[in-house]
Scaffold this motif. Structure first.
Motif, short mmCIF file in Angstrom:
data_model
loop_
_atom_site.label_atom_id
_atom_site.label_comp_id
_atom_site.label_asym_id
_atom_site.label_seq_id
_atom_site.Cartn_x
_atom_site.Cartn_y
_atom_site.Cartn_z
N PRO A 9 42.58 37.36 27.98
CA PRO A 9 42.49 37.35 29.26
C PRO A 9 43.62 37.32 30.24
O PRO A 9 44.72 36.61 29.58
CB PRO A 9 41.62 36.14 29.63
N PRO A 10 43.87 37.87 31.41
CA PRO A 10 45.23 37.72 32.19
C PRO A 10 45.13 36.18 32.54
O PRO A 10 44.28 35.63 32.98
CB PRO A 10 44.72 38.65 33.44
N GLU A 11 46.43 35.89 32.70
CA GLU A 11 46.73 34.49 33.08
C GLU A 11 46.30 34.20 34.56
O GLU A 11 45.95 33.01 34.66
CB GLU A 11 48.45 34.30 33.19
N ILE A 12 46.17 35.06 35.41
CA ILE A 12 45.74 34.95 36.85
C ILE A 12 44.48 34.32 36.87
O ILE A 12 44.02 33.60 37.77
CB ILE A 12 45.89 35.91 37.63
N HIS A 18 43.08 30.84 42.65
CA HIS A 18 42.32 32.01 43.15
C HIS A 18 40.84 32.06 43.24
O HIS A 18 40.15 33.01 43.25
CB HIS A 18 42.93 33.07 42.10
N GLY A 19 40.38 30.85 42.74
CA GLY A 19 38.79 30.67 42.62
C GLY A 19 38.08 31.39 41.78
O GLY A 19 38.62 31.70 40.64
N ASP A 20 36.95 31.66 42.14
CA ASP A 20 36.02 32.26 41.05
C ASP A 20 36.45 33.87 40.98
O ASP A 20 36.74 34.50 42.01
CB ASP A 20 34.51 32.34 41.47
N GLN A 21 36.33 34.40 39.76
CA GLN A 21 37.03 35.79 39.81
C GLN A 21 36.17 36.64 38.48
O GLN A 21 35.81 35.99 37.65
CB GLN A 21 38.29 35.60 39.19
N PHE A 22 36.13 38.06 38.79
CA PHE A 22 35.72 38.83 37.95
C PHE A 22 36.74 39.63 37.79
O PHE A 22 36.94 40.62 38.79
CB PHE A 22 34.35 39.32 38.27
N ILE A 23 37.22 40.10 36.56
CA ILE A 23 38.46 41.02 36.57
C ILE A 23 38.12 42.29 35.66
O ILE A 23 37.58 41.79 34.54
CB ILE A 23 39.82 40.30 36.30
N PRO A 24 38.04 43.46 35.88
CA PRO A 24 37.61 44.55 35.09
C PRO A 24 38.84 44.37 33.88
O PRO A 24 39.99 44.04 34.04
CB PRO A 24 38.11 45.78 35.78
N ALA A 58 33.65 46.50 31.39
CA ALA A 58 33.69 44.94 30.74
C ALA A 58 34.50 44.13 31.79
O ALA A 58 35.41 44.69 32.59
CB ALA A 58 34.70 45.03 29.39
N LEU A 59 34.29 43.02 32.07
CA LEU A 59 34.69 41.99 32.86
C LEU A 59 35.29 40.75 32.15
O LEU A 59 34.36 40.16 31.17
CB LEU A 59 33.77 41.64 34.01
N TRP A 60 36.44 40.30 32.49
CA TRP A 60 36.56 38.81 32.30
C TRP A 60 36.16 37.88 33.39
O TRP A 60 36.20 38.54 34.61
CB TRP A 60 38.15 38.56 32.18
N THR A 61 35.47 36.79 33.17
CA THR A 61 35.29 35.83 34.18
C THR A 61 35.75 34.44 34.12
O THR A 61 35.57 34.08 32.85
CB THR A 61 33.66 36.02 34.58
N ASN A 62 35.97 33.70 35.02
CA ASN A 62 36.51 32.18 34.98
C ASN A 62 35.18 31.43 35.56
O ASN A 62 35.26 30.27 35.65
CB ASN A 62 37.69 31.94 35.84
N VAL A 63 33.78 32.30 35.87
CA VAL A 63 32.92 31.64 36.42
C VAL A 63 32.11 30.90 35.20
O VAL A 63 31.61 31.77 34.41
CB VAL A 63 32.01 32.38 37.26
N VAL A 96 30.17 47.19 41.86
CA VAL A 96 30.25 47.79 40.56
C VAL A 96 31.02 48.95 40.51
O VAL A 96 32.16 49.07 39.66
CB VAL A 96 28.95 48.00 39.76
N GLU A 97 30.98 49.84 41.52
CA GLU A 97 31.83 50.95 41.85
C GLU A 97 33.25 50.51 42.12
O GLU A 97 34.09 51.25 41.62
CB GLU A 97 31.32 52.02 42.90
N GLN A 98 33.38 49.55 42.99
CA GLN A 98 34.88 49.11 43.16
C GLN A 98 35.56 48.53 41.75
O GLN A 98 36.57 48.87 41.58
CB GLN A 98 35.02 48.06 44.08
N TRP A 99 34.82 48.12 40.95
CA TRP A 99 35.24 47.45 39.56
C TRP A 99 35.55 48.79 38.71
O TRP A 99 36.73 48.82 38.10
CB TRP A 99 34.38 46.68 39.08
#
Length: 209
Positions: A9-12, A18-24, A58-63, A96-99
């Motif tokens: 996962p990326p460090e960010i 940065h709060g809740d995130q979903f990162i492609p 695929a997504l990484w999440t911190n949620v 989803v399309e933006q991701w």
């Protein structure tokens, strides 16, 4: 098992500012395809052959996520959002399309905190567990189903084999698949109301509810 290089996962995503995130995470998809799906891959599994025709995001999440008191660390979903209501569905599709640039056939989501600290064998078992949920539908005769209008496979979410995903236990063992308790229970006397769901998978917990 030898050390397996895998995406991290990326460090960010661990930055609380940065709060809740979903990162492609296209690197996760590429790693999974190169590790499990493509013929000749180091951990190739022929059960994933249909996924060479699938579009996967695929997504990484911190949620953090849980259901019935059990943490969810991975989940496989069909790509087209299932939100109720026309506006809700439209907003979800835009996200989803933006991701991913388009609506994929499947979306895999992974808990970044778990992915960062779990062992290589646990990571492999988790990713392949979610890949096994990404299935091609079958017709009433058991043959792979294809769309009459597009000719493409018809996708669905696959449930477990009778004994979890047999492939995961066979390939990684009961401990890596988090079913040691399940195996021990099967070898002992039955206990009413006892259940073990590997990897606290979102698909599994949804079906168990």
């Amino acid at each position: 098992m030898a050390e397996i290089e895998r995406p991290r996962p990326p460090e960010i995503i661990f930055d609380i500012e940065h709060g809740d995130q979903f990162i492609p995470a296209p690197e996760v998809v590429e790693w999974a395809m190169a590790t499990f799906v493509r013929e000749g891959a180091p951990l190739w599994n022929p059960e994933h052959g249909h996924l060479e025709q699938a579009s996967i995001g695929a997504l990484w999440t911190n949620v953090s996520n849980s259901k019935n008191g059990k943490a969810i660390v991975g989940q496989c979903e069909t790509g087209d959002p299932m939100a109720m209501g026309k506006w809700s569905k439209a907003k979800a599709r835009i996200q989803v399309e933006q991701w991913f640039g388009a609506i994929p056939d499947f979306i895999l989501t992974f808990d970044a905190g778990y992915a960062e600290q779990c062992s290589d064998i646990e990571w492999c078992a988790l990713v392949e567990h979610e890949l096994l949920h990404a299935a091609q539908d079958r017709d009433i005769y058991g043959a792979p189903k294809f769309s009459a209008s597009t000719g493409r496979p018809v996708w669905c979410i696959r449930g477990h084999d009778v004994q979890e995903f047999t492939s995961i236990v066979r390939r990684y063992g009961a401990d890596a698949a988090h079913v040691r308790e399940f195996v021990d229970a099967a070898n002992g006397k039955p206990e009413i109301g006892h259940a073990s769901i590997a990897h606290a998978c979102g698909v599994c917990l949804s079906k168990a509810a």
